[in-house]
Design an enzyme around this catalytic site. Structure first.
Site, PDB file in Angstrom:
ATOM      1  N   ASP A 147       9.055 -41.945  19.971  1.00 19.20           N
ATOM      2  CA  ASP A 147      10.405 -41.409  19.701  1.00 19.20           C
ATOM      3  C   ASP A 147      11.115 -41.403  21.015  1.00 19.20           C
ATOM      4  O   ASP A 147      12.457 -41.534  21.148  1.00 19.20           O
ATOM      5  CB  ASP A 147      10.719 -40.125  19.107  1.00 19.20           C
ATOM      6  N   SER A 170      11.175 -28.706  23.817  1.00 16.98           N
ATOM      7  CA  SER A 170      10.265 -29.111  22.752  1.00 16.98           C
ATOM      8  C   SER A 170       9.032 -29.599  23.804  1.00 16.98           C
ATOM      9  O   SER A 170       7.741 -29.742  23.561  1.00 16.98           O
ATOM     10  CB  SER A 170      10.736 -30.286  21.970  1.00 16.98           C
ATOM     11  N   HIS A 199       9.697 -37.517  23.477  1.00 13.66           N
ATOM     12  CA  HIS A 199       8.272 -36.565  24.009  1.00 13.66           C
ATOM     13  C   HIS A 199       7.345 -37.514  24.677  1.00 13.66           C
ATOM     14  O   HIS A 199       7.307 -38.655  24.399  1.00 13.66           O
ATOM     15  CB  HIS A 199       8.229 -35.905  22.780  1.00 13.66           C
TER      16      HIS A 199
END
Length: 886
Positions: free
Chosen positions: A236, A20, A239
């Site tokens: 979070d 990601s 990221h």
């Protein structure tokens, strides 16, 4: 290797893959979509009708760069940074295939199918966009990309989903090896750059994975880890946020630029500053030259000797070629370069790229003796002497032989000499000693056989006229670097154009091959001497650095590189009068390269989050009212304050009790050479510092002792004492009547009596002088003029009565008007100097001396460019001291 097609070698392709964070998680902001250089391209890996993109086609790299709805990725910043630092002709292309949440196994072509089968639906849905095989799509698109450009690197960001997996590096190697094989790439030319996960310093939930990622270079020889320290994260903690992506991408680019031979400089004219990855690797797609061993009769040695000769690809006996004579080190022979350096490969790659002229390279045995083998004791006196004898063998035997056997151009403009270590010293000795024979001279890590600079170039003016290029390079950790440095310093002082190239490294072929790569590109074609100073990677540590501190470093053009480790700081600047923003790298080091800095001594401050402090890597000096850093910049006109092999005086620190201040005070006293054993009584110059400084200034920043040592040694100044007083009265450095009066009392009733009671000095006015800079200049004007019967010389440096303070200056001018005759009679040397129009005291001084002219005050005026700075005041003392006591 990579196949031809209609490939554009100036279109650099980078494959990017991962999960990601490579896919792009952060929201794309307006700044990310504006001003994208069309030289930065993206190859669409999926169809995106809503973006007007078709899979397999190139577009300007406006995000998203992965799939139709993905976010900002490090590759956005990577590409922008690359095109900003590469030549205008170079384009950069990104091919991004990434899948959020995937393990590295997804890109293992033998495990992909089974991995996807066991994956959750959301991952399967992403993979469907790549027809169920992300690795296959990456290879398919890469082959399309190869039709247009050349793959230069593979960029990976993955690991979160493999956290704790100690086999991750081996799994990455499987993917990397497959890409190399499936795309027919050369691993020596195509590195793998892998970024860390969100770092633990940002509370990264997978930060522990970075210890495993750090081992990747142990498994893949051509891999590099990109640190994420300081790269900001999303809430979070998995990221990066947009700023974090931009910084991480910049770091990928910084490493890739370095591997490509470029510096991260945002220069308007980027250029290669070091050999790129793969510069010494065979390219089977280009023609090779021929290597042969020849023998020639040496009348100098009295034997038949050997040399190795390289003739370039396409060698034609009907064409005439320039010649490079390439010399080995003390432990080598005519085969050393071939065994260790691959010069033929380096030159063939350069020639294929159109970067060098076609040339013949002669690699002789530089040990000119009958037994010229590199066996036995290579340091034996006769073998070392043989390296000097080789000069005659080269000039009288080898060069004539080469000119008979090969079609060469015989004039000096087409003959070069270069060498490593002992051969580097030979190249300097023979090349500079025979400028009628060589126009191009190169020394890589020159050894101690290098002659002293004055012997090498006794006539610098001749060298300026005849030399096309003088190249001197060395590794920064080479124990022999002093040989290169002393030659450079002499050339710098005498304005002889040359390249002084310092790179990271020691005394080995890594450095010497890079030296050959860089040097050969200049040969036998026009050169721009104005750009010589730009050709270096590192600078020279400043002489004001503390012991063993590598930074700050001074570049050949007097720009300065600062590098400071401060991983917890949020912002750093260097204040050198102008503030320079520093940039943080992945390891917590902050760096900046300044503009050209004025030669001589300069104060500077390190600003950490806006707080001015002294740089712990530099010596500190009392200036600006506090301890501040100082840096000494090389000065071609600074020979007068250099430490030389002449008799030296002493600087003594003396404490004395002042009844004026009712306190203990300190003075620095310079006594000239021979003072201790002399019965002579010496004249005295009382020398004053400026505002924000103290009694240490003239000895530390001003180098007053060295200036007088050199003047006295040359019989340009009389031996004298210099008494350097503290002009700060009770902490009050304001320029008012009370402060000036207090200093006058201190000088007359405390300082002078102490000196005359404790040192061997003459006490008459004719043997006493007073001078000062800035604030000290005002003190000199006040105390010196009011007491002109006490001094025969007065020096006012960068000072003058303030034009906007008539309450202070008018009574002073009135006193001078009423005592003009006495002042002119008493003061034999009234010397006033300025640092040019840029001196902050210039206008006040101009107004003051105009009033002196109206009154008929006799004085001498001097001007030396440099402003209100120590380099000016050093020169003032140099000019003023010889005038005294004559």
């Amino acid at each position: 290797m990579q196949k031809g097609y209609s490939q554009d070698s100036d279109f650099h392709i980078y494959l990017s893959l991962g999960q990601s964070n490579m896919e792009g998680y952060a929201k794309i902001e307006p700044q990310d979509k504006t001003d994208v250089n069309p030289r930065f391209q993206v190859l669409a890996a999926v169809n995106c009708p809503e973006l007007g993109r078709e899979m397999g086609k190139w577009y300007t790299a406006i995000p998203p760069l992965c799939r139709c709805t993905t976010g900002l990725t490090p590759m956005d910043s990577f590409g922008r940074t690359m095109v900003a630092n590469l030549p205008e002709k170079v384009k950069v292309g990104i091919l991004n295939v990434a899948v959020g949440g995937c393990k590295i196994e997804l890109f293992d072509k033998n495990k992909c199918e089974s991995y996807v089968a066991d994956s959750p639906d959301w991952l399967k849905n992403i993979v469907k966009q790549y027809d169920g095989n992300p690795y296959g799509r990456l290879v398919e698109m890469a082959k399309i990309a190869q039709k247009k450009g050349v793959i230069k690197g593979i960029l990976l960001h993955q690991g979160e989903s493999n956290t704790g997996d100690t086999l991750w590096p081996q799994k990455v190697k499987i993917v990397y090896d497959n890409l190399i094989k499936d795309l027919n790439l050369d691993p020596k030319k195509v590195p793998l750059l892998s970024g860390e996960t969100v770092n633990e310093d940002q509370k990264g939930k997978c930060g522990s994975m970075n210890k495993i990622i750090a081992t990747l270079p142990e498994v893949i020889f051509n891999s590099y880890v990109i640190s994420s320290k300081g790269c900001k994260a999303e809430p979070d903690f998995l990221h990066f946020n947009a700023d974090g992506y931009r910084e991480l991408g910049r770091r990928y680019a910084e490493k890739m630029l370095l591997l490509s031979g470029y510096a991260l400089s945002n220069s308007k004219e980027p250029f290669i500053v070091q050999a790129p990855l793969g510069f010494d690797v065979v390219n089977p797609n280009i023609k090779a030259g021929k290597i042969e061993t020849i023998t020639y009769e040496s009348k100098t040695v009295g034997s038949v000797r050997k040399a190795t000769v390289y003739t370039p690809a396409g060698f034609n006996k009907k064409k005439k070629y320039p010649v490079l004579y390439l010399l080995h080190g003390i432990g080598g022979d005519e085969k050393e370069w071939l065994k260790e350096g691959n010069p033929q490969i380096i030159l063939e790659n350069l020639y294929a790229e159109g970067k060098i002229e076609s040339m013949i390279v002669v690699m002789p045995n530089g040990r000119a003796m009958k037994d010229d083998s590199a066996s036995g004791n290579i340091m034996a006196a006769d073998k070392v002497q043989a390296f000097s004898v080789f000069e005659q063998d080269l000039l009288k035997d080898l060069i004539p032989f080469i000119q008979k056997k090969y079609p060469v151009i015989k004039d000096r403009e087409h003959r070069a000499i270069a060498g490593l270590s002992m051969g580097g010293g030979q190249s300097l000795n023979f090349g500079l000693g025979n400028l009628d024979q060589f126009a191009w001279v190169g020394a890589f890590s020159a050894a101690p056989n290098t002659k002293a600079p004055e012997e090498l170039l006794p006539n610098p003016e001749e060298a300026k006229k005849k030399l096309k290029l003088l190249w001197i390079s060395c590794g920064d950790k080479d124990w022999l670097i002093e040989n290169s440095a002393r030659t450079h310093n002499y050339l710098f002082k005498n304005n002889v154009p040359h390249i002084y190239y310092i790179e990271p490294g020691v005394h080995d072929f890594k450095v010497w091959k890079n030296g050959l790569y860089m040097f050969s590109q200049f040969l036998f074609k026009p050169v721009e001497q104005s750009k010589f100073a730009a050709y270096t990677i590192l600078g020279t540590p400043a002489q004001t650095n503390i012991r063993n501190a590598d930074y700050p470093q001074i570049l050949p053009d007097n720009k300065v590189i600062f590098k400071i480790k401060a991983p917890q700081a949020s912002g750093l600047q260097i204040d050198l009068g102008k503030k320079y923003d520093m940039v943080r790298n992945s390891e917590g080091f902050w760096t900046v390269t300044t503009d050209v800095i004025n030669p001589g001594f300069n104060y500077y401050s390190l600003l950490i989050d806006g707080v001015a402090v002294a740089d712990p890597a530099s010596q500190s000096f009392y200036g600006m009212g506090r301890m501040a850093s100082g840096i000494e910049i090389p000065n071609k006109e600074g020979d007068f304050y250099a430490l030389k092999n002449v008799p030296h005086g002493e600087v003594r620190i003396k404490q004395y009790f002042s009844k004026v201040t009712n306190s203990w005070r300190e003075m620095y006293v310079y006594t000239p050479p021979g003072y201790e054993n002399s019965t002579e009584k010496y004249p005295v110059l009382y020398l004053l510092h400026g505002g924000g400084e103290d009694q240490r200034g003239w000895a530390s920043q001003g180098k007053a002792n060295l200036i007088l040592d050199n003047l006295i040694a040359e019989n340009k100044a009389k031996p004298m004492l210099i008494v350097m007083l503290d002009g700060n009265m009770s902490g009050n450095a304001r320029f008012n009547e009370n402060a000036l009066k207090a200093f006058e009392n201190e000088l007359k009733t405390a300082a002078i009596p102490f000196v005359e009671s404790n040192f061997k000095v003459a006490k008459e006015a004719k043997n006493r002088a007073l001078a000062g800079l800035s604030m000290g200049g005002l003190q000199t004007l006040y105390a010196g003029i009011k007491n002109s019967d006490m001094f025969s010389g007065i020096g006012v440096f960068s000072s003058g009565w303030w034009a906007n303070n008539p309450a202070l200056s008018d009574p002073y001018y009135e006193f001078m008007k009423n005592n003009t005759a006495a002042i002119n009679s008493n003061i034999k040397q009234f010397w006033i100097s300025m640092g040019g129009k840029e001196d902050i005291a210039y206008e006040n001084c101009k107004i003051m001396i105009k009033k002196f002219d109206q009154m008929g005050i006799k004085y001498k005026y001097s001007q030396y460019p440099g402003g209100h700075t120590w380099p000016v005041w050093r020169h003032d003392l140099f000019e003023f001291a010889p005038l005294l006591f004559n």
